[in-house]
Design an enzyme around this catalytic site. Structure first.
Site, PDB file in Angstrom:
ATOM      1  N   LYS A  52      22.248   6.174  20.575  1.00  0.00           N
ATOM      2  CA  LYS A  52      21.677   4.869  20.926  1.00  0.00           C
ATOM      3  C   LYS A  52      21.071   4.920  22.337  1.00  0.00           C
ATOM      4  O   LYS A  52      21.279   5.887  23.088  1.00  0.00           O
ATOM      5  CB  LYS A  52      22.782   3.809  20.830  1.00  0.00           C
ATOM      6  CG  LYS A  52      23.341   3.644  19.398  1.00  0.00           C
ATOM      7  CD  LYS A  52      24.450   2.595  19.364  1.00  0.00           C
ATOM      8  CE  LYS A  52      25.019   2.440  17.957  1.00  0.00           C
ATOM      9  NZ  LYS A  52      26.083   1.399  17.901  1.00  0.00           N
ATOM     10  N   TYR A 105      20.497  -2.345  10.288  1.00  0.00           N
ATOM     11  CA  TYR A 105      21.717  -3.138  10.477  1.00  0.00           C
ATOM     12  C   TYR A 105      21.786  -4.354   9.551  1.00  0.00           C
ATOM     13  O   TYR A 105      22.480  -5.322   9.857  1.00  0.00           O
ATOM     14  CB  TYR A 105      21.848  -3.559  11.942  1.00  0.00           C
ATOM     15  CG  TYR A 105      22.357  -2.447  12.839  1.00  0.00           C
ATOM     16  CD1 TYR A 105      23.600  -1.842  12.604  1.00  0.00           C
ATOM     17  CD2 TYR A 105      21.622  -2.010  13.937  1.00  0.00           C
ATOM     18  CE1 TYR A 105      24.068  -0.831  13.427  1.00  0.00           C
ATOM     19  CE2 TYR A 105      22.096  -0.988  14.764  1.00  0.00           C
ATOM     20  CZ  TYR A 105      23.326  -0.406  14.498  1.00  0.00           C
ATOM     21  OH  TYR A 105      23.807   0.594  15.311  1.00  0.00           O
ATOM     22  N   ASN A 163      28.241   1.561  22.635  1.00  0.00           N
ATOM     23  CA  ASN A 163      29.145   2.595  22.116  1.00  0.00           C
ATOM     24  C   ASN A 163      28.429   3.896  21.728  1.00  0.00           C
ATOM     25  O   ASN A 163      28.912   4.670  20.911  1.00  0.00           O
ATOM     26  CB  ASN A 163      30.025   2.045  20.987  1.00  0.00           C
ATOM     27  CG  ASN A 163      29.222   1.614  19.775  1.00  0.00           C
ATOM     28  OD1 ASN A 163      28.004   1.756  19.740  1.00  0.00           O
ATOM     29  ND2 ASN A 163      29.908   1.098  18.767  1.00  0.00           N
ATOM     30  N   HIS A 196      25.547   5.995  16.666  1.00  0.00           N
ATOM     31  CA  HIS A 196      25.753   5.460  15.314  1.00  0.00           C
ATOM     32  C   HIS A 196      26.017   6.607  14.351  1.00  0.00           C
ATOM     33  O   HIS A 196      25.429   7.677  14.481  1.00  0.00           O
ATOM     34  CB  HIS A 196      24.502   4.713  14.827  1.00  0.00           C
ATOM     35  CG  HIS A 196      24.528   4.457  13.345  1.00  0.00           C
ATOM     36  ND1 HIS A 196      25.190   3.384  12.786  1.00  0.00           N
ATOM     37  CD2 HIS A 196      24.032   5.175  12.302  1.00  0.00           C
ATOM     38  CE1 HIS A 196      25.071   3.440  11.469  1.00  0.00           C
ATOM     39  NE2 HIS A 196      24.379   4.520  11.140  1.00  0.00           N
ATOM     40  N   GLU A 214      20.444   5.527   4.727  1.00  0.00           N
ATOM     41  CA  GLU A 214      19.993   5.613   6.120  1.00  0.00           C
ATOM     42  C   GLU A 214      19.104   6.834   6.373  1.00  0.00           C
ATOM     43  O   GLU A 214      18.119   6.736   7.113  1.00  0.00           O
ATOM     44  CB  GLU A 214      21.213   5.603   7.053  1.00  0.00           C
ATOM     45  CG  GLU A 214      21.919   4.245   7.029  1.00  0.00           C
ATOM     46  CD  GLU A 214      23.164   4.161   7.885  1.00  0.00           C
ATOM     47  OE1 GLU A 214      23.687   3.045   8.054  1.00  0.00           O
ATOM     48  OE2 GLU A 214      23.635   5.208   8.388  1.00  0.00           O
TER      49      GLU A 214
HETATM   50  N1  UDP Z   1      28.876  -4.292  17.498  1.00  0.00           N
HETATM   51  C1  UDP Z   1      28.891  -5.138  18.581  1.00  0.00           C
HETATM   52  N2  UDP Z   1      29.899  -6.068  18.679  1.00  0.00           N
HETATM   53  C2  UDP Z   1      30.879  -6.162  17.740  1.00  0.00           C
HETATM   54  C3  UDP Z   1      30.851  -5.289  16.632  1.00  0.00           C
HETATM   55  C4  UDP Z   1      29.832  -4.365  16.546  1.00  0.00           C
HETATM   56  O1  UDP Z   1      28.027  -5.072  19.442  1.00  0.00           O
HETATM   57  O2  UDP Z   1      31.773  -7.010  17.873  1.00  0.00           O
HETATM   58  C5  UDP Z   1      27.777  -3.318  17.385  1.00  0.00           C
HETATM   59  C6  UDP Z   1      28.197  -1.920  17.824  1.00  0.00           C
HETATM   60  O3  UDP Z   1      27.075  -1.317  18.460  1.00  0.00           O
HETATM   61  C7  UDP Z   1      28.486  -1.230  16.502  1.00  0.00           C
HETATM   62  C8  UDP Z   1      27.427  -1.873  15.607  1.00  0.00           C
HETATM   63  O4  UDP Z   1      27.374  -3.219  16.024  1.00  0.00           O
HETATM   64  O5  UDP Z   1      28.367   0.176  16.609  1.00  0.00           O
HETATM   65  C9  UDP Z   1      27.710  -1.802  14.125  1.00  0.00           C
HETATM   66  O6  UDP Z   1      29.002  -2.298  13.890  1.00  0.00           O
HETATM   67  P1  UDP Z   1      29.980  -1.556  12.880  1.00  0.00           P
HETATM   68  O7  UDP Z   1      31.139  -2.448  12.622  1.00  0.00           O
HETATM   69  O8  UDP Z   1      29.198  -1.083  11.695  1.00  0.00           O
HETATM   70  O9  UDP Z   1      30.510  -0.314  13.742  1.00  0.00           O
HETATM   71  P2  UDP Z   1      30.236   1.261  13.633  1.00  0.00           P
HETATM   72  O10 UDP Z   1      30.011   1.576  12.174  1.00  0.00           O
HETATM   73  O11 UDP Z   1      29.042   1.571  14.487  1.00  0.00           O
HETATM   74  O12 UDP Z   1      31.484   1.897  14.173  1.00  0.00           O
HETATM   75 MG    MG Z   2      28.766   0.703  10.770  1.00  0.00          MG
END
Ligand code: UDP
Ligand code: MG
Length: 149
Positions: free
Chosen positions: A9, A49, A112, A115, A126
């Site tokens: 990211k 997303y 974080n 992805h 994807e």
């Molecule tokens: N995210 C965020 N706030 C939250 C939850 C998710 O900003 O409370 C963002 C974060 O960048 C995350 C992305 O949304 O990586 C997608 O969320 P997901 O639950 O799919 O997490 P991931 O699969 O990336 O671990």
């Molecule tokens: Mg996810």
């Protein structure tokens, strides 16, 4: 062989973590089959997303992903989807295990770093969303016989 979609990211790119992240996946034994540095359009970010469209963080997430370049990648290997998720770590870097990418390099859920596709079916969607067929390279590293029994 299984493939997964990973994207470094904007925060990971800006913080100079591209090499470190690729190193971790390479030395684990996975094979890089697609790689590009790119700007992300709003349309692509929203489509990627889509499952989170109704979540409160959706707009800020799309804004963030489109704010600066990302590095899009496809990695290949036995069990790579689940294994890459383990290498990446839990969503919130504050609680991700040390030793994972998020656990080692982050402190905030909205920053974080990387992805990773969450399941084999998601990975197929994807990979197809982010890469054209001709952008992916079918190859087998010479070291494969030293990685797999
Ligand atoms: N995210 C965020 N706030 C939250 C939850 C998710 O900003 O409370 C963002 C974060 O960048 C995350 C992305 O949304 O990586 C997608 O969320 P997901 O639950 O799919 O997490 P991931 O699969 O990336 O671990
Ligand atoms: Mg996810």
């Amino acid at each position: 062989m299984e493939r997964t979609f990973l994207a470094i990211k904007p925060d990971g790119v800006q913080r100079g973590l591209v090499g470190e992240i690729i190193r971790r996946l390479e030395t684990k034994g996975f094979t890089l089959v697609g790689l590009k540095l790119m700007s992300v359009s709003k349309e692509l970010a929203e489509s990627h997303y889509d499952v989170h469209r109704e979540r409160p963080f959706f707009d800020s997430l799309v804004k963030f992903i489109t704010s600066a370049p990302i590095v899009a990648m496809v990695w290949e290997g036995d069990g790579v989807v689940a294994s890459a998720r383990k290498i990446i770590g839990a969503t919130n870097p504050l609680t991700s295990d040390p030793g994972t990418i998020r656990g080692d390099f982050g402190v905030s859920i909205g920053r974080n770093i990387i992805h990773g596709s969450d399941a084999v079916e998601t990975a197929k969607r994807e990979v197809a969303l982010w890469f054209k067929d001709e952008e992916l390279v079918n190859w087998q590293p010479q070291m494969t016989t030293w990685l797999y029994e």
